[in-house]
Design a protein around this motif. Structure first.
Motif, PDB file in Angstrom:
ATOM      1  N   VAL A  83       4.115  13.123  -9.706  1.00  0.00           N
ATOM      2  CA  VAL A  83       3.305  13.682  -8.621  1.00  0.00           C
ATOM      3  C   VAL A  83       2.483  12.520  -8.067  1.00  0.00           C
ATOM      4  N   TYR A  84       2.672  12.240  -6.794  1.00  0.00           N
ATOM      5  CA  TYR A  84       2.053  11.019  -6.249  1.00  0.00           C
ATOM      6  C   TYR A  84       1.540  11.278  -4.842  1.00  0.00           C
ATOM      7  N   ASP A  85       0.716  10.329  -4.369  1.00  0.00           N
ATOM      8  CA  ASP A  85       0.382  10.317  -2.946  1.00  0.00           C
ATOM      9  C   ASP A  85       0.727   8.922  -2.448  1.00  0.00           C
ATOM     10  N   GLN A  86       0.314   8.590  -1.241  1.00  0.00           N
ATOM     11  CA  GLN A  86       0.797   7.334  -0.667  1.00  0.00           C
ATOM     12  C   GLN A  86      -0.025   6.107  -1.088  1.00  0.00           C
ATOM     13  N   LEU A  87      -1.195   6.326  -1.712  1.00  0.00           N
ATOM     14  CA  LEU A  87      -2.061   5.174  -1.998  1.00  0.00           C
ATOM     15  C   LEU A  87      -1.420   4.070  -2.860  1.00  0.00           C
TER      16      LEU A  87
ATOM     17  N   LYS B 230      -7.517  -0.204   9.708  1.00  0.00           N
ATOM     18  CA  LYS B 230      -7.098   1.125   9.237  1.00  0.00           C
ATOM     19  C   LYS B 230      -7.169   1.225   7.710  1.00  0.00           C
ATOM     20  N   ALA B 231      -7.267   2.456   7.220  1.00  0.00           N
ATOM     21  CA  ALA B 231      -7.244   2.713   5.778  1.00  0.00           C
ATOM     22  C   ALA B 231      -5.828   2.452   5.249  1.00  0.00           C
ATOM     23  N   PRO B 232      -5.651   2.085   3.977  1.00  0.00           N
ATOM     24  CA  PRO B 232      -6.725   1.849   3.021  1.00  0.00           C
ATOM     25  C   PRO B 232      -7.370   0.480   3.197  1.00  0.00           C
ATOM     26  N   ALA B 233      -8.677   0.504   3.253  1.00  0.00           N
ATOM     27  CA  ALA B 233      -9.417  -0.749   3.366  1.00  0.00           C
ATOM     28  C   ALA B 233     -10.666  -0.672   2.513  1.00  0.00           C
TER      29      ALA B 233
END
Ligand code: SAH
Length: 252
Positions: free
Chosen positions: A36-40, A229-232
């Protein structure tokens, strides 16, 4: 016969360079059943997930909407109850502004066994690749990590900007792009030196890392001009000056 429940691993992926995964994180990824993941964590790390693993993108599962935190918790619990080992992969360190603590509490409530696998937090690694040690004997001997984008549903701010403006160490701000102007404004309002050096580091430790250097009174404008833009990560303090001496680490 009762089904044996699976175990949940809350794993930090580090800031994005796959070489910065811990040995344990890498081993768990290589043997993952459900992820289970997100894009970070970023593409380079997500590409390491084996084809045989079931991949659940918390960013767009069940249709196209982003899973709420409750839904993420529910999916993790459901998969573990089906008897599968679940790897919950999170960017940086799972317990540093990653809501990992909340997920762990839910796992305990559900009676599941879990293990946390710390990762290298972006707070340390991202400035390092940008040539900025977050402490330096000559200038900064304290560090504070803060979130620049607080839960908008919270009525009161948990951040004491007056105190932070007086803080004579390095400030590292997570999730701070959208609120950069407001946050710098708060620090200036409470008397922080407008010429305090600031670095904005986008996609740190990745091949498209970009560093923007400015000062407290111009960084918000630079961020707009350069379409940051994020991630920053935002780093505020005299240690930022070391960027000129140490230089950036190029990521391939
Ligand atoms: N648990 C993570 C932080 C999660 S909050 C950690 O320990 O690093 C998400 C924020 O982390 C982003 O908005 C950004 O401020 C920061 N971040 C994470 N990875 C980053 C990267 N590679 N480059 C720049 N900022 C990053």
């Amino acid at each position: 016969m009762t089904l044996k429940t699976g175990k949940v691993y809350l794993v930090g992926s580090g800031p994005g360079d796959p070489d910065l995964l811990t040995v344990k994180a890498r081993r768990l990824i290589d043997n993952a059943e459900v992820v289970v993941y997100d894009q970070l964590p970023g593409k380079a790390i997500l590409d390491l997930i084996p084809k045989t693993a079931e991949k659940i993108d918390a960013g767009k599962y069940a249709g196209n909407h982003t899973l709420t935190q409750d839904e993420i918790n529910a999916v993790i619990v459901q998969k573990a109850k089906e008897g599968k080992n679940v790897l919950r992969l999170k960017g940086g360190d799972p317990y540093v502004f990653g809501r990992g603590g909340e997920e762990a509490e839910e796992l305990i409530k559900a009676g599941l066994s879990f293990e946390v696998v710390p990762g290298i937090t972006s707070a340390v690694a991202v400035p390092a690749y940008a040539g900025i040690p977050i402490t330096h004997r000559e200038s900064n001997s304290m560090v504070t990590f803060i979130t620049g984008h607080e839960d908008p549903t919270k009525d009161e701010t948990g951040l004491d900007w007056e105190l932070l403006a007086k803080f004579n160490g390095t400030l590292v701000i997570f999730m701070g792009v959208k609120m950069l102007e407001r946050n710098c404004g708060e620090l200036l309002k409470y008397g922080m030196n407008p010429k305090t050096p600031v670095a904005l580091i986008e996609r740190g430790t990745r091949p498209d890392q970009r560093v923007t250097i400015g000062t407290l009174d111009n960084i918000a404008r630079l961020a707009v001009e350069r379409d940051v833009k994020a991630p920053a990560l935002t780093v505020i303090g005299n240690v930022v000056n070391l960027h000129d001496i140490l230089g950036e680490q190029i990521v391939r």
